[in-house]
Write a protein that holds these residues in place. Sequence first.
Motif, PDB file in Angstrom:
ATOM      1  N   ALA A   1       4.290  12.582   0.241  1.00  0.00           N
ATOM      2  CA  ALA A   1       3.947  11.863   1.472  1.00  0.00           C
ATOM      3  C   ALA A   1       3.498  12.833   2.561  1.00  0.00           C
ATOM      4  O   ALA A   1       2.489  12.597   3.250  1.00  0.00           O
ATOM      5  CB  ALA A   1       5.146  11.053   1.940  1.00  0.00           C
TER       6      ALA A   1
ATOM      7  N   ILE B   1       4.533   5.541   6.384  1.00  0.00           N
ATOM      8  CA  ILE B   1       4.678   5.557   4.927  1.00  0.00           C
ATOM      9  C   ILE B   1       6.125   5.227   4.573  1.00  0.00           C
ATOM     10  O   ILE B   1       7.055   5.799   5.137  1.00  0.00           O
ATOM     11  CB  ILE B   1       4.319   6.949   4.355  1.00  0.00           C
ATOM     12  CG1 ILE B   1       2.847   7.280   4.643  1.00  0.00           C
ATOM     13  CG2 ILE B   1       4.602   7.010   2.855  1.00  0.00           C
ATOM     14  CD1 ILE B   1       2.453   8.699   4.257  1.00  0.00           C
TER      15      ILE B   1
ATOM     16  N   VAL C   1       7.599   8.437   8.490  1.00  0.00           N
ATOM     17  CA  VAL C   1       7.799   8.425   7.041  1.00  0.00           C
ATOM     18  C   VAL C   1       9.256   8.064   6.826  1.00  0.00           C
ATOM     19  O   VAL C   1      10.148   8.776   7.278  1.00  0.00           O
ATOM     20  CB  VAL C   1       7.481   9.795   6.408  1.00  0.00           C
ATOM     21  CG1 VAL C   1       7.804   9.765   4.914  1.00  0.00           C
ATOM     22  CG2 VAL C   1       6.019  10.167   6.625  1.00  0.00           C
TER      23      VAL C   1
ATOM     24  N   ASP D   1       4.280  -0.148   5.672  1.00  0.00           N
ATOM     25  CA  ASP D   1       3.714   0.862   4.781  1.00  0.00           C
ATOM     26  C   ASP D   1       2.189   0.834   4.805  1.00  0.00           C
ATOM     27  O   ASP D   1       1.568  -0.210   4.579  1.00  0.00           O
ATOM     28  CB  ASP D   1       4.226   0.631   3.355  1.00  0.00           C
ATOM     29  CG  ASP D   1       3.879   1.779   2.419  1.00  0.00           C
ATOM     30  OD1 ASP D   1       3.856   2.931   2.879  1.00  0.00           O
ATOM     31  OD2 ASP D   1       3.642   1.515   1.221  1.00  0.00           O
TER      32      ASP D   1
END
Length: 404
Positions: A365, A352, A336, A347
């Motif tokens: 997230a 993410i 992330v 992504d």
Amino acid sequence: MNAHGGSPGTWVCCHLGAREHYAIPRALHRAGVLGTVVTDAWLPPGAPLGRLSSRLAERFHAELAGADVRALTARLLARETSWRLWPRQEWDGALRRNQWFQRQSVRVLSSLRGDHVVFAHSYSARSIFKLAKARGWTTVLGQIDPGTEHFAIARRLAEDSPRFGPVPLEPPPRYFHEWRDECAMADRIVVNSEWSRQALAHAGVDSEKVTVIPLAYEPSLPYDGPLRTYPVAFTRSRPLRLLFAGTQSVVKGVPVLLEAMAALRGEPVTLRLVGQRGMRIPPELVPTDSVEVIGPVTRSDVMRHYRECDVLVFPTHSDGFGMVQVEARASGLPIVSSRFCGRVVEDGITGIVLSEVSPAALTAAIRSLLEQPVLLSRFSEAARVRRAFGIDDLGAALLTAVPA
């Protein structure tokens, strides 16, 4: 090749430190265009000086064992003794080391003949480039960070969040004055991310000179561990294990991460903070049952943390690239990340990318991963099979950016 260390068009790398595991000279060596490497320390296995300084043990790369490496190791160790005797202020050590390395590099470069491309990293290139330009050589600046914009962001964040510690002391004015000279003398400036390119443009650096080339990474050994597995649901006995690796600082987004963990209190999620402490961490944000603060560790220990955790969290506000992302991806670890660093994360494919660096965005997230562990399995598998940017790619990109 002539007797003075180079044939026309060969590259000379003035390489202060072991940055990126010597990726630039290794890439050029593979491409057959590396003439000389000037570096502050170089200790082949078994070198007698290795017994005097254990911290220099990693200042070598077997791939460059046959290259023309002009090392300053003995001079460095002698100089460090005198540096310790000077009364020091913040940044003094870095400035003295940078100036010393440039003087020593100029001595080596003065002995070279022929035409060369001279590569040096930012903040330690000014004197080197002066000599190179006087000889009509091509100059390439390796920009290690987003420049003045990075420090402005760090200052603003620290002023906005005083409970995490005082505003970091910034470099003295001459640090960036000399950097601007380096940028002016550089024929080409290599940055590692689109974010750094934007930051340099904001600082007034000529965008026509700037080329984005990501950091390259090839592990010393291929990852041969088992496929990562994740539970159907995370529980208190098997929580989602987050990892942050790097300097624990405000600009790296650690306060945002701690505040997200506070918002997730009671959820089956834990966090390890691995790396040097560069900020004050309020005790109330470190519950003993979910947050573990670990200091600096060896490189092998960092790899162990990659193996033991489920996802790397890298919510930086500004970073030239973020090598930890590349290392994590090579370990099959989902990530992330923010958009203010190198674009390692695809992504929705390997991880993410946060819409913004905020506790709310990061909490959302992390919660999505808590609720859908299958995403981690997909991200991990994609990280393993999708080809990363390697040393050969780096060499090709450099030669495209600076054609013979």
